[in-house]
Scaffold this motif. Sequence first.
Motif, PDB file in Angstrom:
ATOM      1  N   HIS A  87       0.952  -0.981   0.093  1.00  0.00           N
ATOM      2  CA  HIS A  87       0.138   0.131  -0.483  1.00  0.00           C
ATOM      3  C   HIS A  87       1.397   1.526  -0.194  1.00  0.00           C
ATOM      4  N   VAL A  88       0.944   2.005  -1.441  1.00  0.00           N
ATOM      5  CA  VAL A  88       2.313   2.544  -1.361  1.00  0.00           C
ATOM      6  C   VAL A  88       1.179   4.603  -1.224  1.00  0.00           C
ATOM      7  N   VAL A  89       1.881   5.126  -0.527  1.00  0.00           N
ATOM      8  CA  VAL A  89       1.810   6.490  -0.175  1.00  0.00           C
ATOM      9  C   VAL A  89       2.157   7.665  -0.698  1.00  0.00           C
ATOM     10  N   ARG A  90       2.770   9.043  -1.168  1.00  0.00           N
ATOM     11  CA  ARG A  90       3.343   9.720  -1.807  1.00  0.00           C
ATOM     12  C   ARG A  90       3.803   9.998  -1.442  1.00  0.00           C
ATOM     13  N   GLY A  91       5.226  11.018  -1.893  1.00  0.00           N
ATOM     14  CA  GLY A  91       5.839  11.912  -0.669  1.00  0.00           C
ATOM     15  C   GLY A  91       7.529  11.906  -0.733  1.00  0.00           C
ATOM     16  N   SER A  92       8.209  12.733  -0.617  1.00  0.00           N
ATOM     17  CA  SER A  92       9.376  12.901  -0.517  1.00  0.00           C
ATOM     18  C   SER A  92      10.007  12.922   0.634  1.00  0.00           C
ATOM     19  N   SER A  93      10.897  14.761  -0.269  1.00  0.00           N
ATOM     20  CA  SER A  93      11.322  16.049   0.577  1.00  0.00           C
ATOM     21  C   SER A  93      10.099  16.442   1.083  1.00  0.00           C
ATOM     22  N   GLY A  94      10.413  18.097   2.328  1.00  0.00           N
ATOM     23  CA  GLY A  94       9.563  18.706   2.351  1.00  0.00           C
ATOM     24  C   GLY A  94       8.484  18.474   2.908  1.00  0.00           C
ATOM     25  N   ARG A  95       7.779  18.930   2.827  1.00  0.00           N
ATOM     26  CA  ARG A  95       5.714  19.178   2.986  1.00  0.00           C
ATOM     27  C   ARG A  95       5.795  17.541   2.550  1.00  0.00           C
ATOM     28  N   ASP A  96       5.520  17.656   1.538  1.00  0.00           N
ATOM     29  CA  ASP A  96       4.801  16.622   0.853  1.00  0.00           C
ATOM     30  C   ASP A  96       5.528  14.791   1.506  1.00  0.00           C
ATOM     31  N   GLY A  97       7.245  15.319   1.883  1.00  0.00           N
ATOM     32  CA  GLY A  97       6.947  13.737   2.857  1.00  0.00           C
ATOM     33  C   GLY A  97       6.621  13.860   4.337  1.00  0.00           C
ATOM     34  N   LEU A  98       6.149  15.028   4.713  1.00  0.00           N
ATOM     35  CA  LEU A  98       5.145  15.214   6.140  1.00  0.00           C
ATOM     36  C   LEU A  98       4.221  14.815   6.035  1.00  0.00           C
ATOM     37  N   GLU A  99       3.418  15.312   5.125  1.00  0.00           N
ATOM     38  CA  GLU A  99       2.318  14.588   4.807  1.00  0.00           C
ATOM     39  C   GLU A  99       1.987  13.060   4.363  1.00  0.00           C
ATOM     40  N   ALA A 100       2.736  12.483   3.972  1.00  0.00           N
ATOM     41  CA  ALA A 100       3.124  11.115   3.609  1.00  0.00           C
ATOM     42  C   ALA A 100       3.345  10.102   4.633  1.00  0.00           C
TER      43      ALA A 100
END
Length: 229
Positions: A87-100
């Motif tokens: 089950h995959v969530v998407r995000g990497s660094s910064g805000r996207d990563g925190l939300e993921a």
Amino acid sequence: MLKLVPCLAYWLIRALNWTWTIRETGREHLDNALAAREPAIGAFFHGRTFLLLRHMTDLPKVNWVSMCSKSLDGEAMARVEEKLGLHVVRGSSGRDGLEALQEMIQRVRSQPGFGAGLAVDGSRGPRGHVQGGIVRMARWTGGRILPITASANRGWIFRRSWDRTFLPFPFARVEIAYGSPIDVPRKINTAQIESLREQVEDSLLVLQATVDELAGFSDEEPVQAPIPD
């Protein structure tokens, strides 16, 4: 290409895993972590993902949540992982990563039988340096961090990738090792988070040295890249 490449990668991973001879060290740590009431939070190095994907998704009675970046490469990887049952969530660094990370925490907390797998030095490195997200995830899910890594006696090294991705050859001997689970209390301060982060990093580096020695694997560059000044 986003339809073709993930499909080919999926079948390549399945085919290679069918040919590999897999040996495990510390399997009792994995079994104990999966049998515990607390969710298992798998911690591994980004460059060893392909050695672990199929094996970990074949384990019974556990569903894994993982994270992939929102880049084009991340989209392809997410499709491969979903085909393998993650089950995959998407995000990497910064805000996207925190939300993921928050989404991963929510899934693990709300769905019994779910665990999480996190490449602790990804998605941009530096290679071999554990980031703090794994500790925060364990803290807010009530989970236990399970260090996991792998090596093989022969394979390809993708030298142009920041993580020096390693993919064993067909019919290689693959060594997988699990470390002692690491408990993370809910109430901790910044200094304790850093101490636990270092503990996870030290455990993974020791495990990596162990499986590399068992497999007879060597690389001209160290597992942990130096941090530039």
